[in-house]
Design a protein around this motif. Structure first.
Motif, PDB file in Angstrom:
ATOM      1  N   ARG A 105       0.814  -1.221   0.000  1.00  0.00           N
ATOM      2  CA  ARG A 105       0.000   0.000   0.000  1.00  0.00           C
ATOM      3  C   ARG A 105       0.847   1.272   0.000  1.00  0.00           C
ATOM      4  O   ARG A 105       0.412   2.301   0.488  1.00  0.00           O
ATOM      5  CB  ARG A 105      -0.918   0.016   1.227  1.00  0.00           C
ATOM      6  CG  ARG A 105      -2.022  -1.023   1.193  1.00  0.00           C
ATOM      7  CD  ARG A 105      -2.977  -0.883   2.373  1.00  0.00           C
ATOM      8  NE  ARG A 105      -2.380  -1.369   3.618  1.00  0.00           N
ATOM      9  CZ  ARG A 105      -1.886  -0.590   4.559  1.00  0.00           C
ATOM     10  NH1 ARG A 105      -1.917   0.709   4.423  1.00  0.00           N
ATOM     11  NH2 ARG A 105      -1.366  -1.108   5.660  1.00  0.00           N
ATOM     12  N   PHE A 106       2.047   1.233  -0.542  1.00  0.00           N
ATOM     13  CA  PHE A 106       2.868   2.434  -0.543  1.00  0.00           C
ATOM     14  C   PHE A 106       3.407   2.711  -1.939  1.00  0.00           C
ATOM     15  O   PHE A 106       3.424   1.848  -2.812  1.00  0.00           O
ATOM     16  CB  PHE A 106       4.027   2.303   0.453  1.00  0.00           C
ATOM     17  CG  PHE A 106       5.191   1.500  -0.080  1.00  0.00           C
ATOM     18  CD1 PHE A 106       6.283   2.136  -0.654  1.00  0.00           C
ATOM     19  CD2 PHE A 106       5.200   0.124   0.000  1.00  0.00           C
ATOM     20  CE1 PHE A 106       7.352   1.402  -1.154  1.00  0.00           C
ATOM     21  CE2 PHE A 106       6.255  -0.617  -0.494  1.00  0.00           C
ATOM     22  CZ  PHE A 106       7.335   0.026  -1.075  1.00  0.00           C
ATOM     23  N   SER A 107       3.866   3.936  -2.120  1.00  0.00           N
ATOM     24  CA  SER A 107       4.453   4.357  -3.382  1.00  0.00           C
ATOM     25  C   SER A 107       5.475   5.439  -3.091  1.00  0.00           C
ATOM     26  O   SER A 107       5.341   6.185  -2.108  1.00  0.00           O
ATOM     27  CB  SER A 107       3.367   4.878  -4.328  1.00  0.00           C
ATOM     28  OG  SER A 107       3.953   5.412  -5.504  1.00  0.00           O
ATOM     29  N   ILE A 108       6.526   5.515  -3.904  1.00  0.00           N
ATOM     30  CA  ILE A 108       7.543   6.558  -3.774  1.00  0.00           C
ATOM     31  C   ILE A 108       7.547   7.383  -5.049  1.00  0.00           C
ATOM     32  O   ILE A 108       7.759   6.838  -6.144  1.00  0.00           O
ATOM     33  CB  ILE A 108       8.936   5.962  -3.512  1.00  0.00           C
ATOM     34  CG1 ILE A 108       8.948   5.205  -2.188  1.00  0.00           C
ATOM     35  CG2 ILE A 108      10.000   7.048  -3.503  1.00  0.00           C
ATOM     36  CD1 ILE A 108      10.268   4.522  -1.885  1.00  0.00           C
ATOM     37  N   ARG A 109       7.288   8.668  -4.911  1.00  0.00           N
ATOM     38  CA  ARG A 109       7.235   9.570  -6.060  1.00  0.00           C
ATOM     39  C   ARG A 109       7.973  10.860  -5.706  1.00  0.00           C
ATOM     40  O   ARG A 109       7.608  11.537  -4.739  1.00  0.00           O
ATOM     41  CB  ARG A 109       5.793   9.877  -6.458  1.00  0.00           C
ATOM     42  CG  ARG A 109       4.987   8.630  -6.859  1.00  0.00           C
ATOM     43  CD  ARG A 109       3.527   8.954  -7.081  1.00  0.00           C
ATOM     44  NE  ARG A 109       2.755   7.748  -7.386  1.00  0.00           N
ATOM     45  CZ  ARG A 109       1.432   7.731  -7.488  1.00  0.00           C
ATOM     46  NH1 ARG A 109       0.736   8.843  -7.311  1.00  0.00           N
ATOM     47  NH2 ARG A 109       0.798   6.601  -7.759  1.00  0.00           N
TER      48      ARG A 109
END
Length: 414
Positions: A105-109
């Motif tokens: 449930r995570f993202s790096i942007r």
């Protein structure tokens, strides 16, 4: 003509310069903000099921990608790495499900960490650093639960919780701004979310907050001797009625409008709203959860069934313990034990605009042959086996007791 072309060329050049300047300014954010010599933690509080973003506010210029780490407690040996070691993790938020592990449930942007549909178990420390283990920035995240949230309906004269003041600390609720009216042209509702905060002079100095000596109730900055009262105080939500007009749509040119009217009226049902509609068949007796497309828990979301308004004052979860159809605090519409009467079209409002329809058809589930791989078959076999074992044990115990009673009774007669 040449003058116009020259002017357009100059304008495009100016746009390009401004765009490059904007990109340069974005990169200079890390140059302007120096990393602290001693790692500190910024406090941030959210409600469960919300999506939050944690920016890495500082890093050395030579670092081209960041690694995010998660620790439940500072100094813990259990550390979760939230990255692909390239700092470029991207996921589709549409496939995120409530209750799934934080690793899904995570993202790096752009060096920022985004956690979708946060859960209470996601509370802890989030560290921005490198693959070698050098940390630049840290967050103390407090995700407060929604299971026993306190709801106040302002139209009914209900009030929020009173503040508590003790010798060592004070407990109070900090409210966000009122949301927009969730409907337009008809009576709608507004919602205001409040989170639990604590004020004390005994807070850990390593944790920073926007107001001195104030932090969220679930923060790790709160000493152990005053953590229990803070956990007992619940987050709050206030709801009130509202009425706002709908924005006027842009009217096309007269000729285009006449042609579009003829085309749109062919096979059209004028009594239905003009929104994208999804068709779905649901077996009778099963459960169904409907989500509004593009909506987040902090958005103003409303639901209608055909022409019936499903107001939170009646359909919010917890209003009635025997509710079968309700709206949770994450703006999802729940239908438990689907009935034939539940069929119809459910419309979703987002930020005061109707955005989608959900056409529900209720069907009877066809009978099928069960196999040993089915969970229902496994559960039935397990239940029957356990029941047989319990009955056998009781039968053996009864016969052993009868034999013992006869053995001890016979010598007494002789």
């Amino acid at each position: 003509m040449e003058t116009k072309l020259l002017g357009a060329t100059i304008l495009l050049c100016l746009v390009g310069v401004l765009h490059a300047f904007a990109i340069e300014e974005k990169g200079d954010v890390f140059k302007r903000m120096a990393c602290p010599a001693f790692l500190m933690f910024d406090n941030a509080a959210y409600l469960a099921d919300m999506t939050f973003e944690l920016p890495c506010n500082c890093k050395p210029e030579e670092v081209s990608s960041v690694i995010w780490y998660f620790q439940k407690n500072v100094g813990s040996h259990e550390t979760t790495v939230l990255t692909d070691f390239a700092g470029t993790v991207l996921v589709d938020s549409g496939h995120i499900h409530t209750g799934s592990n934080v690793l899904k449930r995570f993202s790096i942007r752009m060096f920022s960490l985004i956690v979708f549909r946060a859960q209470v178990t996601d509370s802890g420390h989030y560290l921005c650093g490198t693959k070698k283990g050098d940390f630049f920035y840290g967050y103390d995240v407090d995700v407060q639960p929604t299971e026993h949230i306190t709801v106040a309906f302002v139209d009914r004269g209900q009030h929020i919780q009173d503040d508590y003041t003790g010798k060592l600390f004070s407990l109070f609720t900090t409210f966000w701004d009122w949301t927009r009216c969730d409907r337009c042209g008809v009576r709608g509702e507004q919602r205001r979310i409040g989170l639990c905060y604590i004020q004390s002079a005994q807070l850990h100095p390593r944790y920073r907050a926007s107001v001195p000596n104030v932090t969220s109730c679930g923060s790790r900055a709160v000493p152990a001797n005053i953590q229990r009262p803070g956990r007992l105080r619940r987050p709050e939500v206030a709801i009130r009625s509202c009425l706002t007009p709908c924005l006027k749509e842009e009217v096309p040119e007269e000729g285009v409008q006449a042609i579009s009217n003829v085309i749109s009226k062919l096979g059209e049902k004028p009594w239905l709203p003009h929104v994208p509609t999804q068709f779905h068949k649901q077996p009778i007796g099963s459960g169904l959860i409907i989500a509004c497309p593009g909506a987040r828990p902090e958005h103003a979301v409303a639901w209608d069934k055909d022409s019936i308004r499903l107001y939170r004052s009646r359909y919010l979860v917890g209003v009635n313990k025997s509710m079968r159809v309700f709206i949770d605090h994450g703006n999802h519409l729940h239908i438990q034990r689907v009935r034939v009467s539940d069929r119809g079209t459910y419309f979703c409002w987002r930020e005061g605009e109707m955005v989608a329809g959900f056409r529900l058809s209720v069907v009877y589930q066809h009978q099928r042959r069960r196999t040993l791989d089915d969970p229902e078959t496994f559960y039935a076999v397990k239940t029957i086996g356990m029941s047989y074992a319990v009955i056998s044990i009781i039968f053996i115990i009864i016969h052993v007791c009868r034999c013992c009673w006869r053995v001890f009774r016979c010598p007494a007669r002789t």
